[in-house]
Design an enzyme around this catalytic site. Structure first.
Site, mmCIF file in Angstrom:
data_model
loop_
_atom_site.group_PDB
_atom_site.id
_atom_site.type_symbol
_atom_site.label_atom_id
_atom_site.label_comp_id
_atom_site.label_asym_id
_atom_site.label_seq_id
_atom_site.Cartn_x
_atom_site.Cartn_y
_atom_site.Cartn_z
ATOM 1 N N GLN A 206 16.301 8.879 7.638
ATOM 2 C CA GLN A 206 16.679 8.657 9.031
ATOM 3 C C GLN A 206 16.330 9.851 9.912
ATOM 4 O O GLN A 206 16.451 9.766 11.127
ATOM 5 C CB GLN A 206 18.196 8.427 9.125
ATOM 6 C CG GLN A 206 18.695 7.184 8.440
ATOM 7 C CD GLN A 206 20.216 7.138 8.401
ATOM 8 O OE1 GLN A 206 20.805 7.165 7.333
ATOM 9 N NE2 GLN A 206 20.859 7.078 9.560
ATOM 10 N N PHE A 237 22.358 3.410 6.519
ATOM 11 C CA PHE A 237 23.780 3.459 6.876
ATOM 12 C C PHE A 237 24.328 4.883 6.955
ATOM 13 O O PHE A 237 25.523 5.096 6.775
ATOM 14 C CB PHE A 237 24.618 2.649 5.866
ATOM 15 C CG PHE A 237 24.067 1.299 5.562
ATOM 16 C CD1 PHE A 237 23.971 0.333 6.558
ATOM 17 C CD2 PHE A 237 23.617 0.980 4.300
ATOM 18 C CE1 PHE A 237 23.443 -0.914 6.284
ATOM 19 C CE2 PHE A 237 23.078 -0.263 4.016
ATOM 20 C CZ PHE A 237 22.992 -1.217 5.016
ATOM 21 N N GLU A 241 20.452 10.297 6.211
ATOM 22 C CA GLU A 241 20.362 11.273 7.297
ATOM 23 C C GLU A 241 20.131 12.675 6.737
ATOM 24 O O GLU A 241 19.221 13.384 7.146
ATOM 25 C CB GLU A 241 21.625 11.246 8.156
ATOM 26 C CG GLU A 241 21.546 12.187 9.351
ATOM 27 C CD GLU A 241 22.705 12.027 10.317
ATOM 28 O OE1 GLU A 241 22.845 12.885 11.211
ATOM 29 O OE2 GLU A 241 23.481 11.058 10.198
ATOM 30 N N ARG A 319 34.732 13.771 14.616
ATOM 31 C CA ARG A 319 34.704 12.412 15.173
ATOM 32 C C ARG A 319 35.927 11.616 14.731
ATOM 33 O O ARG A 319 36.404 10.746 15.470
ATOM 34 C CB ARG A 319 33.416 11.681 14.813
ATOM 35 C CG ARG A 319 33.229 10.395 15.609
ATOM 36 C CD ARG A 319 31.885 9.753 15.387
ATOM 37 N NE ARG A 319 30.848 10.164 16.307
ATOM 38 C CZ ARG A 319 30.597 9.606 17.485
ATOM 39 N NH1 ARG A 319 31.355 8.609 17.916
ATOM 40 N NH2 ARG A 319 29.606 10.034 18.240
ATOM 41 N N ARG A 351 27.969 5.092 8.406
ATOM 42 C CA ARG A 351 28.151 4.261 9.595
ATOM 43 C C ARG A 351 29.552 4.416 10.198
ATOM 44 O O ARG A 351 30.550 4.032 9.614
ATOM 45 C CB ARG A 351 27.917 2.805 9.197
ATOM 46 C CG ARG A 351 27.650 1.858 10.337
ATOM 47 C CD ARG A 351 27.313 0.497 9.761
ATOM 48 N NE ARG A 351 26.716 -0.392 10.761
ATOM 49 C CZ ARG A 351 26.168 -1.564 10.453
ATOM 50 N NH1 ARG A 351 26.121 -1.966 9.195
ATOM 51 N NH2 ARG A 351 25.660 -2.331 11.401
ATOM 52 N N PHE A 353 30.690 7.517 11.019
ATOM 53 C CA PHE A 353 30.673 8.979 11.038
ATOM 54 C C PHE A 353 32.054 9.590 11.253
ATOM 55 O O PHE A 353 32.263 10.447 12.092
ATOM 56 C CB PHE A 353 29.718 9.442 12.147
ATOM 57 C CG PHE A 353 29.139 10.815 11.943
ATOM 58 C CD1 PHE A 353 28.126 11.029 11.029
ATOM 59 C CD2 PHE A 353 29.593 11.896 12.682
ATOM 60 C CE1 PHE A 353 27.579 12.301 10.852
ATOM 61 C CE2 PHE A 353 29.055 13.167 12.511
ATOM 62 C CZ PHE A 353 28.039 13.364 11.599
ATOM 63 N N THR A 450 28.017 14.037 19.056
ATOM 64 C CA THR A 450 29.000 15.009 19.538
ATOM 65 C C THR A 450 28.472 16.433 19.444
ATOM 66 O O THR A 450 29.045 17.338 20.038
ATOM 67 C CB THR A 450 30.314 14.882 18.748
ATOM 68 O OG1 THR A 450 30.054 14.973 17.353
ATOM 69 C CG2 THR A 450 30.965 13.537 19.042
ATOM 70 N N GLU A 721 27.066 1.108 15.064
ATOM 71 C CA GLU A 721 28.275 1.491 14.342
ATOM 72 C C GLU A 721 29.556 0.780 14.780
ATOM 73 O O GLU A 721 30.394 0.444 13.929
ATOM 74 C CB GLU A 721 28.479 3.005 14.460
ATOM 75 C CG GLU A 721 27.434 3.823 13.735
ATOM 76 C CD GLU A 721 27.527 5.298 14.071
ATOM 77 O OE1 GLU A 721 27.879 6.084 13.167
ATOM 78 O OE2 GLU A 721 27.256 5.661 15.230
#
Length: 772
Positions: A206, A237, A241, A319, A351, A353, A450, A721
């Site tokens: 990703q 998902f 990343e 988050r 997904r 986070f 964020t 998400e």
């Protein structure tokens, strides 16, 4: 742009199919493992640590090297650059050096002429270790004070005083498990060395730019010498990343050392053992409220198992704090977050986070208050919604786009919430073994990274003399339909059919320094960047057309029937040929940075999100009180996608996200051994939802009144998400059904995932209580 006339049919807002849909069905869509291999391609496997936290005394690789078809074995000593594949903290080793931090940590790389030979040889190493104390659970880490960073605090007002002075008070806790990504295509990379010392890497990631940087770091090369390419992934998902970097770096290391292509595709068991999961959480809360259930003050204590290294845990836990309010206003609030370090595989992006865990805490509080007061949980939820004069979040951002009350009202009326709640009560009164539960819960999810600097994207657009368009941008396709959405945006700019826009693989040598396709921001960021690139070319074409045919450039219109200028209508392809002959540049880059966002992490205050995505779901379930088994009978969803770029794609994302969230909260259970070994590392022991788990009746609608108040691309809203958290309604409905098994005894002690064992235990514990 956002408020222009309706686009031509087939461009934005049209329910077009996924650009690779036919290829997915026919098996012709090419993934990394489908790329033809040369005769000298090296096939790789990691040698993984079988023990837990330990000191490495010696690794004997003689049997590995002597195994059939093995061409080489590589350890940390063979790395020419820096032995680090971490996203931020510099603490993730590609290959362990002196210490094993968790079971499944890579120790060495085997290269062989076949994949099976490499995997077989990797298991022949003799590893001598000295055991070290292992911190495995959240409780272990709390007791040892083991953290990846100091506890973080987010607050507004005096929560302790507000709770103490409230007419009613309660406290409670809930545990929520982690989740395996279980992408259909496992982690994979194919690295091919260039004849000039460069490296090309096909990676299922990703975040191509991060893989580029980390591969360059490991190889000791400048970033510009490494190109990372991604056409599509078979699911991600969040699991690709940061987790793709080690696989890509290992392949690139062997390719550099041997001068031959090198390919690493993880076995499913190895993939599950060595890659990160969703963070499991323990959530404690204390709330003060009135007789209507309206909260006066609240405190949350969030603790998560982060694993052996930092990965993205600081931002993920941040988050969770951001979403501990969900749709609810807390007049006074304190949220404390503990980020705990354990000797288990490091948890990572998934997904939502961290948002789902924080949101589940908020919804548990609503259910607890309702049970405490004997009120309908939906009434308690409505009493606590954000509204006029009650619109400031715990991080001091004003909620200016609140549509949750309207969404909830429309869904409750359309899905007959009150009528069905009465029907469930009648069913429960008539049945001793089967019990039904019903819950309607909302979602408010902040959209933007964020980490502020990640809110940027680039794109490259070429227009050719036959009118065809080439599109490249920094976003990646993992099945979510990003490519077709951005192609629709570009097609709309030129007034052409989407079929005229060629979608090319994401490459770091075309669009550099991109952010991950994550945080639900892929279409927002890349769609706007691509729009700006295409719009720059359109402006040049309009100026040229006005000069050639008369009139003002602003009056030139690009339609499906051609370009209208000075009373003439010219086919788009013909105008492109004419512009080329007049030496008008038909290529442009576009860049977009999300405006108006800022956040001070030290004080946990600011405006971290450009806007919020909203939704609501009503779930109806039934449980068997003898076995603990359950079934989701019906689901009604109303989701706000703004002015959807592609309603067909967005409806698919809502359905898929909900089912994945349902799996997280009901069947997907991660089990660790005493040293942190992953015991549920295969489909035989880890249960994701199947087609048979989908509710028989599942009604999903995109909100007709949806429109983004912020100037996003065509006033759309992110949809990747937020729908996952709609599945919290299933967990609340199961809680409601368990309560029906022992009425009048309060909220059951049900943790997630709500497996049959946990449901049975919750029923037994509830029946053992005295009547309230």
């Amino acid at each position: 742009m956002a408020d222009a006339a309706p686009p031509p049919a087939g461009a934005v807002h049209a329910p077009l199919r996924h650009d690779s849909a036919e290829g997915h069905v026919a098996g012709t869509a090419r993934y990394t493992d489908d790329v033809p291999e040369t005769a000298t391609t090296q096939h790789l496997a990691f040698g993984l640590a079988g023990c837990g936290h330990a000191r490495i005394v010696n690794i004997d690789l003689s049997r590995v090297r002597a195994a059939p078809l093995v061409t080489g074995v590589y350890t940390a000593r063979d790395i020419p650059g820096i032995n680090d594949v971490s996203p931020v903290a510099g603490d993730d080793r590609l290959l362990a050096e002196d210490e094993i931090l968790y079971p499944g940590q890579p120790l060495f790389i085997v290269a062989a002429m076949t994949r099976d030979a490499a995997r077989a040889a990797a298991r022949l190493a003799v590893v001598e270790t000295g055991p070290l104390p292992a911190i495995v659970t959240i409780a272990d880490a709390r007791a040892a004070g083991s953290v990846i960073e100091p506890a973080q605090r987010m607050a507004r007002g005096d929560a302790a005083a507000a709770i103490a002075n409230a007419p009613r008070r309660l406290s409670g806790r809930v545990s929520v498990g982690g989740q395996e990504h279980f992408y259909l295509e496992g982690q994979i990379a194919l690295a091919t060395p260039g004849d000039d010392g460069s490296m090309h890497v096909l990676s299922s990631t990703q975040h191509p730019s991060e893989v580029q940087h980390l591969v360059a770091k490991v190889l000791g090369l400048p970033d510009a010498r490494v190109t990372v390419e991604v056409r599509r992934m078979g699911g991600a998902f969040g699991g690709k990343e940061t987790q793709a970097a080690a696989v890509a770096a290992a392949a690139a290391l062997v390719a550099q050392r041997t001068g031959h292509p090198a390919k690493l595709r993880l076995d499913r068991d190895d993939d599950m053992a060595m890659t990160g999961k969703r963070h499991d959480f323990e959530i404690g809360y204390e709330a003060g409220f009135d007789e209507e259930g309206r909260i006066a003050g609240i405190r949350f204590d969030l603790a998560s198992r982060c694993g052996a290294t930092a990965d993205l845990s600081p931002a993920i836990n941040d988050r969770a704090m951001f979403h501990a309010d969900n749709c609810y206003f807390y007049p006074a609030v304190e949220i404390v977050s503990h980020r705990l370090k354990t000797h288990t595989v490091s948890n990572t992006a998934f997904r939502g986070f961290g948002g789902p865990q924080g949101m589940l805490g908020a919804e548990r509080v609503m259910d607890d208050i309702a049970a405490h007061l004997g009120r309908d949980p939906l009434d308690v939820r409505r009493a606590n919604l954000y509204g006029p004069g009650r619109d400031v979040t715990p991080y001091h951002m004003t909620v200016a786009d609140n549509v949750a009350p309207d969404l909830i009202a429309e869904l409750a009326a359309g899905a007959r919430y009150a009528e069905r709640r009465e029907a469930a009560a009648a069913f429960n009164a008539a049945h001793n073994i089967l019990k039904k539960g019903l819950a309607l819960s909302p979602v408010k999810f902040g959209i933007s990274f964020t980490t502020t600097h990640l809110n940027q994207a680039g794109a490259l657009v070429h227009v050719y003399t036959d009118g065809s368009v080439h599109l490249n941008h920094g976003g990646t396709e993992m099945g979510q339909g990003l490519m077709v959405k951005v192609a629709q945006v570009v097609a709309d700019v030129f007034g052409v059919a989407v079929e005229h826009v060629g979608i090319s693989a994401t490459r770091t040598d075309k669009v550099p320094n991109t952010s991950a396709t994550a945080a639900s921001s892929g279409a927002d960021l890349n769609g706007m960047a691509a729009f700006r690139a295409a719009d720059a070319i359109r402006a040049r074409l309009a100026e040229f057309a006005a000069g050639r045919f008369g009139g003002a450039a602003q009056a030139v219109r690009f339609t499906r029937d051609g370009v209208e200028a000075g009373g003439e209508r010219i086919p788009f392809a013909e105008l492109c040929r004419m512009a080329y002959l007049a030496r008008v540049p038909l290529s442009a880059t576009g860049f977009y940075a999300t405006p108006g966002i800022e956040y001070d992490r030290a004080s946990h205050s600011g405006r971290p999100f450009l806007y919020f995505a909203y939704g609501a779901a009503l779930s109806e379930v039934v449980i068997d009180t003898l076995t603990g088994e359950h079934r989701v009978l019906a689901v009604d969803i109303l989701h706000d996608a703004g002015r959807s770029l592609n309603p067909a794609i967005d409806l698919g994302q809502v359905e898929g996200g909900f089912i994945q969230g349902m799996g997280w909260l009901t069947t997907e259970e991660l089990v660790y051994g005493p040293e942190g070994q992953m015991l549920t590392h295969a489909p035989s022991t880890y249960k994701i939802p199947t087609a048979g788990d989908r509710p028989r009746r599942m009604e999903i609608r995109l909100w007709d009144r949806g429109r983004n108040a912020e100037p996003t691309i065509h006033r759309s809203k992110a949809v990747g998400e937020p729908p996952l958290m709609l599945a919290i309604s299933v967990f609340s409905a199961l809680t409601d059904a368990v309560m029906a098994a022992a009425p009048g005894r309060g909220l059951p002690a049900l943790d997630a995932p709500a497996t049959p064992e946990r449901i049975l235990a919750a029923i037994a514990e509830l029946r053992g209580r005295a009547l309230a």
